[in-house]
Design an enzyme around this catalytic site. Structure first.
Site, PDB file in Angstrom:
ATOM      1  N   LYS A  13     -20.912  17.687 -20.251  1.00 30.96           N
ATOM      2  CA  LYS A  13     -21.148  18.586 -21.376  1.00 30.96           C
ATOM      3  C   LYS A  13     -21.944  19.834 -20.970  1.00 30.96           C
ATOM      4  O   LYS A  13     -21.583  20.949 -21.343  1.00 30.96           O
ATOM      5  CB  LYS A  13     -21.940  17.785 -22.412  1.00 30.96           C
ATOM      6  CG  LYS A  13     -22.007  18.337 -23.770  1.00 30.96           C
ATOM      7  CD  LYS A  13     -22.434  17.237 -24.744  1.00 30.96           C
ATOM      8  CE  LYS A  13     -23.668  16.472 -24.274  1.00 30.96           C
ATOM      9  NZ  LYS A  13     -24.910  17.254 -24.407  1.00 30.96           N
ATOM     10  N   ARG A  88     -27.294  14.637 -33.075  1.00 25.51           N
ATOM     11  CA  ARG A  88     -26.985  13.357 -32.449  1.00 25.51           C
ATOM     12  C   ARG A  88     -26.696  12.261 -33.442  1.00 25.51           C
ATOM     13  O   ARG A  88     -26.359  11.142 -33.056  1.00 25.51           O
ATOM     14  CB  ARG A  88     -28.154  12.905 -31.585  1.00 25.51           C
ATOM     15  CG  ARG A  88     -28.339  13.822 -30.404  1.00 25.51           C
ATOM     16  CD  ARG A  88     -29.432  13.350 -29.525  1.00 25.51           C
ATOM     17  NE  ARG A  88     -29.749  14.423 -28.585  1.00 25.51           N
ATOM     18  CZ  ARG A  88     -30.390  14.257 -27.448  1.00 25.51           C
ATOM     19  NH1 ARG A  88     -30.797  13.067 -27.114  1.00 25.51           N
ATOM     20  NH2 ARG A  88     -30.630  15.272 -26.666  1.00 25.51           N
ATOM     21  N   ARG A 123     -23.202   6.460  -8.275  1.00 32.06           N
ATOM     22  CA  ARG A 123     -24.083   7.481  -7.691  1.00 32.06           C
ATOM     23  C   ARG A 123     -25.141   6.851  -6.787  1.00 32.06           C
ATOM     24  O   ARG A 123     -25.736   5.837  -7.122  1.00 32.06           O
ATOM     25  CB  ARG A 123     -24.789   8.274  -8.802  1.00 32.06           C
ATOM     26  CG  ARG A 123     -23.828   9.102  -9.610  1.00 32.06           C
ATOM     27  CD  ARG A 123     -24.543  10.212 -10.352  1.00 32.06           C
ATOM     28  NE  ARG A 123     -25.371   9.687 -11.435  1.00 32.06           N
ATOM     29  CZ  ARG A 123     -25.562  10.319 -12.586  1.00 32.06           C
ATOM     30  NH1 ARG A 123     -24.970  11.478 -12.804  1.00 32.06           N
ATOM     31  NH2 ARG A 123     -26.328   9.811 -13.514  1.00 32.06           N
ATOM     32  N   ARG A 156     -30.361   5.082  -8.602  1.00 23.52           N
ATOM     33  CA  ARG A 156     -31.372   5.252  -9.651  1.00 23.52           C
ATOM     34  C   ARG A 156     -31.301   4.067 -10.598  1.00 23.52           C
ATOM     35  O   ARG A 156     -30.221   3.591 -10.936  1.00 23.52           O
ATOM     36  CB  ARG A 156     -31.081   6.520 -10.457  1.00 23.52           C
ATOM     37  CG  ARG A 156     -31.836   7.727  -9.988  1.00 23.52           C
ATOM     38  CD  ARG A 156     -31.523   8.911 -10.870  1.00 23.52           C
ATOM     39  NE  ARG A 156     -31.549   8.539 -12.288  1.00 23.52           N
ATOM     40  CZ  ARG A 156     -31.107   9.321 -13.277  1.00 23.52           C
ATOM     41  NH1 ARG A 156     -30.596  10.488 -13.014  1.00 23.52           N
ATOM     42  NH2 ARG A 156     -31.160   8.936 -14.539  1.00 23.52           N
ATOM     43  N   ARG A 167     -26.702   2.367 -22.953  1.00 24.55           N
ATOM     44  CA  ARG A 167     -26.873   3.749 -23.421  1.00 24.55           C
ATOM     45  C   ARG A 167     -25.637   4.236 -24.159  1.00 24.55           C
ATOM     46  O   ARG A 167     -25.726   4.910 -25.172  1.00 24.55           O
ATOM     47  CB  ARG A 167     -27.103   4.680 -22.226  1.00 24.55           C
ATOM     48  CG  ARG A 167     -28.556   4.809 -21.833  1.00 24.55           C
ATOM     49  CD  ARG A 167     -28.693   5.662 -20.589  1.00 24.55           C
ATOM     50  NE  ARG A 167     -28.409   7.073 -20.813  1.00 24.55           N
ATOM     51  CZ  ARG A 167     -28.152   7.923 -19.825  1.00 24.55           C
ATOM     52  NH1 ARG A 167     -28.128   7.506 -18.571  1.00 24.55           N
ATOM     53  NH2 ARG A 167     -27.909   9.186 -20.085  1.00 24.55           N
TER      54      ARG A 167
END
Ligand SMILES: [Zn+2]
Length: 212
Positions: A13, A88, A123, A156, A167
């Site tokens: 985004k 949101r 990642r 991470r 999430r």
């Protein structure tokens, strides 16, 4: 042109918001930046915001909408703006339309959860030199070892699959009512956000050309 950009975390985004802002010469407004700006300037509002954040609470919708109301009156918004990261949830969307009025289009960058999970869970980064890798799309020459400095790579904590899934489910619960809200107003552009960044950008601008 007045746009809102919504999309799953990890959907790209921010990248598209920057490109759209440049292309249409409209202001890129991120509510996170607005809050930080107030805190840095140490305005009365900024000190209040810092207190709220330091005590671990969320900044109220009233504060955010009043900052937005002031922000869109600035000079760089004369051609319009793109809102990134807000609203949101439905309450925020309704509050926003009361304060700033009509929006031309809401661009929804739509990416399947599985794709987001693959992007994020793959990642890896080097804790020594900060170099970023992806186990599938940008792997190091030797498994789990940094090409630049030879250090072992780490993931991470937030990027593990379970955390990302959580999430995403929190995100969907809050945003699916917004998507319906804008769909009913007939201003939602649903963009498939999988693929090349420039292709996705062209898709967005093509759809805006037809509709605005
Ligand atoms: Zn390294």
């Amino acid at each position: 042109m007045k746009l809102i950009l919504i999309g799953t975390p990890g959907a790209g985004k921010g990248t598209q918001a920057k490109k759209l802002s440049k292309y249409y010469n409209i202001a890129h407004i991120s509510t996170g930046d607005l809050l930080r700006e107030q805190m840095q300037l140490k305005t009365e509002m900024g000190l209040k915001i810092a207190d709220i954040i330091n005590s671990g609470q969320l900044v109220s919708d009233d504060i955010v909408t009043s900052l937005l109301d002031e922000r869109i009156k600035r000079d760089d918004c004369r051609n319009g703006y793109i809102l990134d990261g807000y609203p949101r949830n439905l309450t925020q969307a309704e509050g926003l339309s009361r304060v700033i009025g009509d929006i031309d289009k809401v661009v929804f960058i739509d990416v399947d959860d599985d794709v987001i999970i693959e992007r994020m869970a793959g990642r890896r980064s080097c804790s020594k030199c900060g170099h970023m890798y992806h186990i599938k799309y940008n792997p190091p020459a030797k498994d789990n070892v940094c090409d630049e400095c030879g250090e072992n790579l780490t993931q991470r904590k937030d990027d593990n699959e379970e955390t990302v899934r959580k999430r995403l489910s929190v995100y969907h619960e809050a945003t699916s009512p917004i998507i319906n809200y804008y769909k009913e107003k007939n201003i939602l552009l649903d963009i498939n956000g999988v693929g090349d960044i420039d292709d996705i950008f062209s898709k967005i601008t093509d759809m805006l050309k037809e509709d605005v």
